[in-house]
Design a protein around this motif. Structure first.
Motif, mmCIF file in Angstrom:
data_model
loop_
_atom_site.group_PDB
_atom_site.id
_atom_site.type_symbol
_atom_site.label_atom_id
_atom_site.label_comp_id
_atom_site.label_asym_id
_atom_site.label_seq_id
_atom_site.Cartn_x
_atom_site.Cartn_y
_atom_site.Cartn_z
ATOM 1 N N GLY A 82 2.352 1.788 -3.606
ATOM 2 C CA GLY A 82 1.344 2.143 -4.366
ATOM 3 C C GLY A 82 0.924 3.482 -4.246
ATOM 4 O O GLY A 82 0.719 4.311 -5.237
ATOM 5 N N GLY A 83 0.827 4.106 -3.029
ATOM 6 C CA GLY A 83 0.712 5.480 -2.727
ATOM 7 C C GLY A 83 1.729 6.206 -3.269
ATOM 8 O O GLY A 83 1.675 7.358 -3.524
ATOM 9 N N LEU A 84 3.024 5.844 -3.109
ATOM 10 C CA LEU A 84 4.298 6.645 -3.618
ATOM 11 C C LEU A 84 4.249 6.912 -4.907
ATOM 12 O O LEU A 84 4.233 7.705 -5.604
ATOM 13 C CB LEU A 84 5.563 5.924 -3.095
ATOM 14 N N TYR A 131 0.903 -1.240 0.002
ATOM 15 C CA TYR A 131 0.034 -0.031 -0.043
ATOM 16 C C TYR A 131 0.762 1.367 -0.045
ATOM 17 O O TYR A 131 0.514 2.213 -0.531
ATOM 18 C CB TYR A 131 -0.957 0.050 1.237
ATOM 19 N N ILE A 132 1.987 1.228 0.673
ATOM 20 C CA ILE A 132 2.772 2.446 0.812
ATOM 21 C C ILE A 132 3.748 2.601 -0.461
ATOM 22 O O ILE A 132 3.606 3.701 -1.083
ATOM 23 C CB ILE A 132 3.868 2.099 2.051
ATOM 24 N N LEU A 134 1.371 6.307 -6.921
ATOM 25 C CA LEU A 134 0.427 7.285 -7.488
ATOM 26 C C LEU A 134 0.797 8.800 -7.117
ATOM 27 O O LEU A 134 0.467 9.837 -7.784
ATOM 28 C CB LEU A 134 -0.708 7.006 -6.615
ATOM 29 N N ALA A 135 1.406 9.274 -5.912
ATOM 30 C CA ALA A 135 1.809 10.576 -5.720
ATOM 31 C C ALA A 135 2.991 11.170 -6.794
ATOM 32 O O ALA A 135 2.775 12.096 -7.330
ATOM 33 C CB ALA A 135 2.440 10.498 -4.242
#
Length: 81
Positions: free
Chosen positions: A34-36, A31-32, A38-39
């Motif tokens: 994936g968020g990175l 999840y981390i 996406l950002a």
């Protein structure tokens, strides 16, 4: 009638996919990451890395290559004429 059958199968597939996704659990580092990603992807045009990525995707070569379509020296090109 064919539209109703097609809609039924599409909605059925979406419902089954939703049930399958509810049972899927991923570890926190996924999840981390994936968020990175996406950002970085959503802000790529606002940073220096966005220019590098845009140049590479546009076929300009590596970042130090000045033979591409956009050399980045617009001011110098305008003063030469």
């Amino acid at each position: 009638m064919r539209i109703w059958i097609a809609c039924f199968f599409i909605l059925f597939a979406i419902a089954q996919l939703f049930d399958w996704m509810k049972q899927l659990s991923l570890p926190l580092p996924i999840y981390i990451l994936g968020g990175l990603f996406l950002a970085i992807g959503s802000n790529s045009n606002k940073s220096i890395f966005g220019k590098v990525i845009d140049d590479l995707l546009a076929g300009a070569g590596y970042p130090g290559d000045r033979s591409g379509s956009d050399s980045g020296d617009r001011f110098l090109d305008e003063t030469k004429s």
